[in-house]
Structure formats: C-alpha cells, structure tokens
Design a protein around this motif. Structure first.
Motif, PDB file in Angstrom:
ATOM      1  N   PHE A  52       0.751  -2.174  14.533  1.00 12.29           N
ATOM      2  CA  PHE A  52       0.892  -1.052  15.475  1.00 12.29           C
ATOM      3  C   PHE A  52       1.979  -1.367  16.513  1.00 12.29           C
ATOM      4  N   THR A  53       1.926  -2.567  17.067  1.00 13.87           N
ATOM      5  CA  THR A  53       2.885  -2.953  18.111  1.00 13.87           C
ATOM      6  C   THR A  53       4.302  -3.022  17.551  1.00 13.87           C
TER       7      THR A  53
ATOM      8  N   MET B  94      -6.494  -6.382   2.088  1.00 14.10           N
ATOM      9  CA  MET B  94      -5.995  -5.876   0.800  1.00 14.10           C
ATOM     10  C   MET B  94      -4.564  -5.376   0.922  1.00 14.10           C
ATOM     11  N   ILE B  95      -4.272  -4.628   1.994  1.00 13.97           N
ATOM     12  CA  ILE B  95      -2.917  -4.069   2.148  1.00 13.97           C
ATOM     13  C   ILE B  95      -1.892  -5.185   2.350  1.00 13.97           C
ATOM     14  N   GLY B  96      -2.241  -6.208   3.146  1.00 14.30           N
ATOM     15  CA  GLY B  96      -1.328  -7.334   3.315  1.00 14.30           C
ATOM     16  C   GLY B  96      -1.029  -8.016   1.995  1.00 14.30           C
ATOM     17  N   ALA B  97      -2.071  -8.204   1.175  1.00  8.83           N
ATOM     18  CA  ALA B  97      -1.877  -8.793  -0.153  1.00  8.83           C
ATOM     19  C   ALA B  97      -0.994  -7.897  -1.019  1.00  8.83           C
ATOM     20  N   LYS B  98      -1.214  -6.607  -0.929  1.00 10.93           N
ATOM     21  CA  LYS B  98      -0.405  -5.644  -1.681  1.00 10.93           C
ATOM     22  C   LYS B  98       1.061  -5.724  -1.259  1.00 10.93           C
ATOM     23  N   MET B  99       1.326  -5.828   0.055  1.00 12.40           N
ATOM     24  CA  MET B  99       2.704  -5.969   0.545  1.00 12.40           C
ATOM     25  C   MET B  99       3.381  -7.182  -0.082  1.00 12.40           C
ATOM     26  N   MET B 100       2.649  -8.298  -0.156  1.00  8.85           N
ATOM     27  CA  MET B 100       3.213  -9.537  -0.705  1.00  8.85           C
ATOM     28  C   MET B 100       3.427  -9.421  -2.210  1.00  8.85           C
TER      29      MET B 100
ATOM     30  N   PHE C  71       7.370  -8.553   9.934  1.00 12.73           N
ATOM     31  CA  PHE C  71       7.839  -7.796   8.773  1.00 12.73           C
ATOM     32  C   PHE C  71       7.980  -6.316   9.129  1.00 12.73           C
ATOM     33  N   ASP C  72       8.656  -5.568   8.258  1.00 14.96           N
ATOM     34  CA  ASP C  72       8.833  -4.128   8.455  1.00 14.96           C
ATOM     35  C   ASP C  72       7.457  -3.455   8.478  1.00 14.96           C
ATOM     36  N   PRO C  73       7.094  -2.806   9.585  1.00 14.47           N
ATOM     37  CA  PRO C  73       5.747  -2.228   9.678  1.00 14.47           C
ATOM     38  C   PRO C  73       5.565  -0.953   8.863  1.00 14.47           C
ATOM     39  N   ASP C  74       6.658  -0.298   8.458  1.00 15.46           N
ATOM     40  CA  ASP C  74       6.543   1.053   7.891  1.00 15.46           C
ATOM     41  C   ASP C  74       5.691   1.133   6.621  1.00 15.46           C
ATOM     42  N   PRO C  75       5.895   0.273   5.600  1.00 15.29           N
ATOM     43  CA  PRO C  75       5.062   0.420   4.398  1.00 15.29           C
ATOM     44  C   PRO C  75       3.592   0.114   4.650  1.00 15.29           C
ATOM     45  N   PHE C  76       3.318  -0.810   5.569  1.00 14.10           N
ATOM     46  CA  PHE C  76       1.927  -1.122   5.913  1.00 14.10           C
ATOM     47  C   PHE C  76       1.276   0.069   6.621  1.00 14.10           C
ATOM     48  N   MET C  77       1.997   0.688   7.555  1.00 21.03           N
ATOM     49  CA  MET C  77       1.479   1.867   8.259  1.00 21.03           C
ATOM     50  C   MET C  77       1.198   3.002   7.281  1.00 21.03           C
ATOM     51  N   HIS C  78       2.063   3.159   6.292  1.00 23.41           N
ATOM     52  CA  HIS C  78       1.860   4.182   5.257  1.00 23.41           C
ATOM     53  C   HIS C  78       0.563   3.910   4.490  1.00 23.41           C
TER      54      HIS C  78
ATOM     55  N   LEU D  50      -2.074   2.192   5.432  1.00 23.47           N
ATOM     56  CA  LEU D  50      -3.282   2.395   6.242  1.00 23.47           C
ATOM     57  C   LEU D  50      -3.798   3.825   6.083  1.00 23.47           C
ATOM     58  N   ASN D  51      -2.894   4.778   6.093  1.00 22.59           N
ATOM     59  CA  ASN D  51      -3.286   6.183   5.915  1.00 22.59           C
ATOM     60  C   ASN D  51      -3.794   6.451   4.496  1.00 22.59           C
ATOM     61  N   THR D  52      -3.265   5.718   3.524  1.00 26.40           N
ATOM     62  CA  THR D  52      -3.618   5.951   2.122  1.00 26.40           C
ATOM     63  C   THR D  52      -4.962   5.349   1.748  1.00 26.40           C
ATOM     64  N   TYR D  53      -5.276   4.186   2.316  1.00 22.36           N
ATOM     65  CA  TYR D  53      -6.421   3.406   1.828  1.00 22.36           C
ATOM     66  C   TYR D  53      -7.594   3.331   2.795  1.00 22.36           C
ATOM     67  N   GLY D  54      -7.712   4.297   3.724  1.00 23.97           N
ATOM     68  CA  GLY D  54      -8.966   4.413   4.438  1.00 23.97           C
ATOM     69  C   GLY D  54      -8.967   4.114   5.925  1.00 23.97           C
ATOM     70  N   LEU D  55      -7.805   3.766   6.502  1.00 18.01           N
ATOM     71  CA  LEU D  55      -7.747   3.516   7.945  1.00 18.01           C
ATOM     72  C   LEU D  55      -6.646   4.356   8.585  1.00 18.01           C
TER      73      LEU D  55
END
Length: 396
Positions: free
Chosen positions: A150-151, A353-359, A375-382, A384-389
């Motif tokens: 987020f930051t 799970m999302i961090g593992a997916k990014m890697m 790291f680039d926050p954009d794909p992780f932020m995307h 979060l919306n897709t997988y339940g947060l």
C-alpha cells in the motif's frame, strides 16, 4: 507451471494451501509439510473437498536444517513458502541456501529467548542469497506485507514524498471467548507485551507497552475504536526504503476485556518467555499458556464481524499537502465460508499466496533478500482485488 512447498499447517498454512489450489495455472503442484502430519492431512482433505485439487503432504521438523534440506532435494520445489513459526525463519533460509531454492515468509525472524522483532538476522543473508542466485521475499502477509505494498503504491502514484505514515490494524470481530488470540498465542502475546517503538525525525522513540492510544473512526460502519501504539516490523523496512518519511507508527485495536485478561496473565508471570522449574522440569510459562488457550484455528466458525487494516499517509504532491487512506475490510464469516478460516488467517494467507505468485511468474524476481516495498506494487495490488482482499483508497 510450478511446484510450491508450504511449510506450516496452522491457520495461515491452511489458507495458503486453499488459495494456491484456487490458482492451478500457477501452482500446478502443492506440497504441505509440518511437524504434525495429521494437520497437513486435515487441510489436504478440506482443499480437495473445496477445490477438487489434490495436494501432497509431508512430515518435517522445520528446526532441523538437514531434514528440511533433504525434503527439498527430494521434492525439488520452485519455492519454499514458510508459514511456520518466526523462530524457524533462519533454519528454513539455511535449507533454501543449501538447496538453491527461493524462499518466502510472512513474519520476520525472532529468537526464541528474547522478544526482539528485527530484520537484521535475515538482511544478513543478502550476500549469500545473491551469490547463490536465489531470492528471499520477507514479510508477505498483511502487516507486514500488504501494508508495505500500500505504501509503495501510494509513493508511486499519489505522492512525491510521504512524510507521515500510520498503519492502523482493527479487528472488529468477536469470537465469544473470554480470552483467545487470533493467531499463535505465543507470538501474539510476545508482540503485544513488548515496549512500543515508532520512528520520528530520524530516530526511534520507545514507549511503555500499550501506553499510547488514540481513537480512530473506521470506515464502512465499523466506527470509532481505541487503538494502541506498538512496534511492528514493517516500520523498520519502510523507514529504510521509502524516502522522505519523517514519522512512521503502527496502531492496533484491543478490547478492554482482552487487555484486562492480558494484564492479569502478565502480572502473575504467565507471559514470561524464560523457563521456570516446575516439578523437576523446565517449562516456559507462555508456552504452557498457549497449550490451555483455544487453538486459533478453532475460532473460525465462532468469529463474526470484520477486520479493517490500512495505511493513513500524509505528504506532498506537486508542492501541495495531500492525505490518503488505503484500506481493506475483510469479513470473518465470508473468509470462513470460502476457506474454513477466520479473517486474521485469511488476511495473512492470501498475500502469502500472491507474493509466491509474483515470484513464480517472474514479476518479482531478483537474487538477494528483499522486503515487499522494493518491488513494483502494481501487479500485487491488482491481485489483491482478484483473490479476495479488495482495497479502497480515499483522499482525505
């Protein structure tokens, strides 16, 4: 198509296994390992029932570097996802070094004999991981984890400089128990009973445990709650990696009932982490307390209400002052319906799970030891919306 080895079969490990199984195009093979094989088998049955995906199970003692290394060599996973205890971070990093496999965790290392939350022990692996050509991603939970992202996202898209950061964590849920912790009681109580610490004007300021409080009005009907200043590990990395921060603090809500029980337990010595002699045996009081308190995983069907965790930031954009609040609200009941766990485990397990997916997808891939905000926050932020947060951003 990748193989992930999840180590740890508590509440968070269960969520991670369920969420990885929901993304088979990335996690084509999943192995869950723990000291207690029966816990892994119970989770595997739930995953099969809920997703139709079959996951493998193994028994391993995560404190034993030799045994863990042997298991990693036997399975040849692409990533070791550590959701065991924070004491086991370094042995698992050693096993990954020995076998040349990438590593991810959700909480920083802390030594068993002193409640000290620092990244120095893990940051010390930077050179050895870089030389081995493998990556360690530290703190891919919610706080730390999502709060770091987020930051970083706000710094990338909304600010030229962030000057003030308040991370505010509210559990507005109720499990109906007289006293229980929402994650590992030993870790939870060690964290809460330590001195507070925050960053201001280039230095760390310490406070007595839970001596500072404020009332914050949480969004979407949760309303005003009393929050207490604590130290949390993401402050240490964010202060290092987000340029321009002048003040950074962490706040968490606790009910009066919870704090009353905690004070009594502390006053009678039940939160001590040093061993005492009892009937000829050495026992650690807080570990005995953990054994008699409700198992956090058992709270899933009992817990009602929501969590709200977010970052309140003040800074400068185009020469003007700006204030932004980014937060997620998670329902205990909805989390339980989806994966059989309450929201505290869910909000940690989904980002793991999302961090593992990014890697595994190569979106976050760099030899060495890294924190989330690097790291680039954009794909992780995307995701979060897709997988339940899903998250909400409000300019104040």
């Amino acid at each position: 198509m990748s193989h992930v080895l999840i180590i740890g079969a508590g509440g968070v490990g269960s969520v991670v296994a369920h969420k990885c199984a929901q993304v088979p195009e990335v996690f084509s093979r999943i192995t869950l390992a723990s000291r207690t094989l029966s816990k892994c088998e119970d989770i595997a049955r739930s995953v099969k029932q809920r997703t139709g995906i079959r996951i493998a199970v193994e028994q391993v003692n995560a404190d034993d570097v030799t045994a863990t290394s042997a298991l990693i060599r036997q399975l040849s996973p692409d990533l070791v996802l550590n959701v065991a205890l924070p004491y086991q971070d370094l042995p698992l990093m050693d096993a990954c070094l020995a076998t040349g496999v990438d590593y991810l965790d959700t909480a920083n290392y802390e030594p068993p004999d002193v409640a000290r939350f620092e990244y120095k022990w893990q940051w010390a692996y930077q050179d050895s991981f870089t030389e081995k050509g493998i990556m360690a991603l530290l703190g891919s939970g919610f706080d730390p984890g999502v709060t770091n992202v987020f930051t970083a996202w706000a710094a990338k898209h909304h600010f030229d400089e962030i000057h003030q950061l308040d991370i505010i964590d509210c559990n507005a849920g109720d499990h109906g128990q007289a006293f229980a912790t929402n994650f590992n009681p030993e870790i939870n109580i060690r964290e809460i009973t330590q001195r507070g610490r925050y960053f201001e004007h280039g230095e760390w300021v310490e406070t007595d445990p839970l001596s500072w409080s404020m009332t914050f009005d949480f969004p979407e009907g949760i309303g005003p709650k009393k929050c207490y200043l604590m130290f949390h590990e993401e402050l240490e990395s964010l202060v290092r990696n987000i340029k321009g921060l002048k003040r950074a603090r962490f706040w968490m809500t606790f009910s009066d009932q919870y704090l009353t029980h905690l004070r009594v337990l502390e006053n009678v010595g039940m939160t001590r982490i040093d061993p005492v002699l009892y009937q000829g045996q050495e026992i650690v009081p807080i570990r005995f307390l953990k054994a008699v308190l409700p198992e956090p995983a058992s709270l899933g069907p009992l817990t009602k209400g929501r969590t709200c965790i977010g970052c309140l930031m003040k800074g400068i954009k185009d020469g003007k002052e700006k204030q932004l609040y980014i937060y997620n609200i998670c329902s205990h009941e909805e989390a339980y319906r989806e994966v059989g766990s309450q929201a505290i485990s869910y909000t940690t397990g989904v980002p793991a799970m999302i961090g593992a997916k990014m890697m595994l997808q190569g979106l976050w891939k760099r030899p060495g030891v890294w924190n989330m905000e690097e790291f680039d926050p954009d794909p992780f932020m995307h995701d979060l919306n897709t997988y339940g947060l899903p998250w909400t951003v409000v300019e104040l």
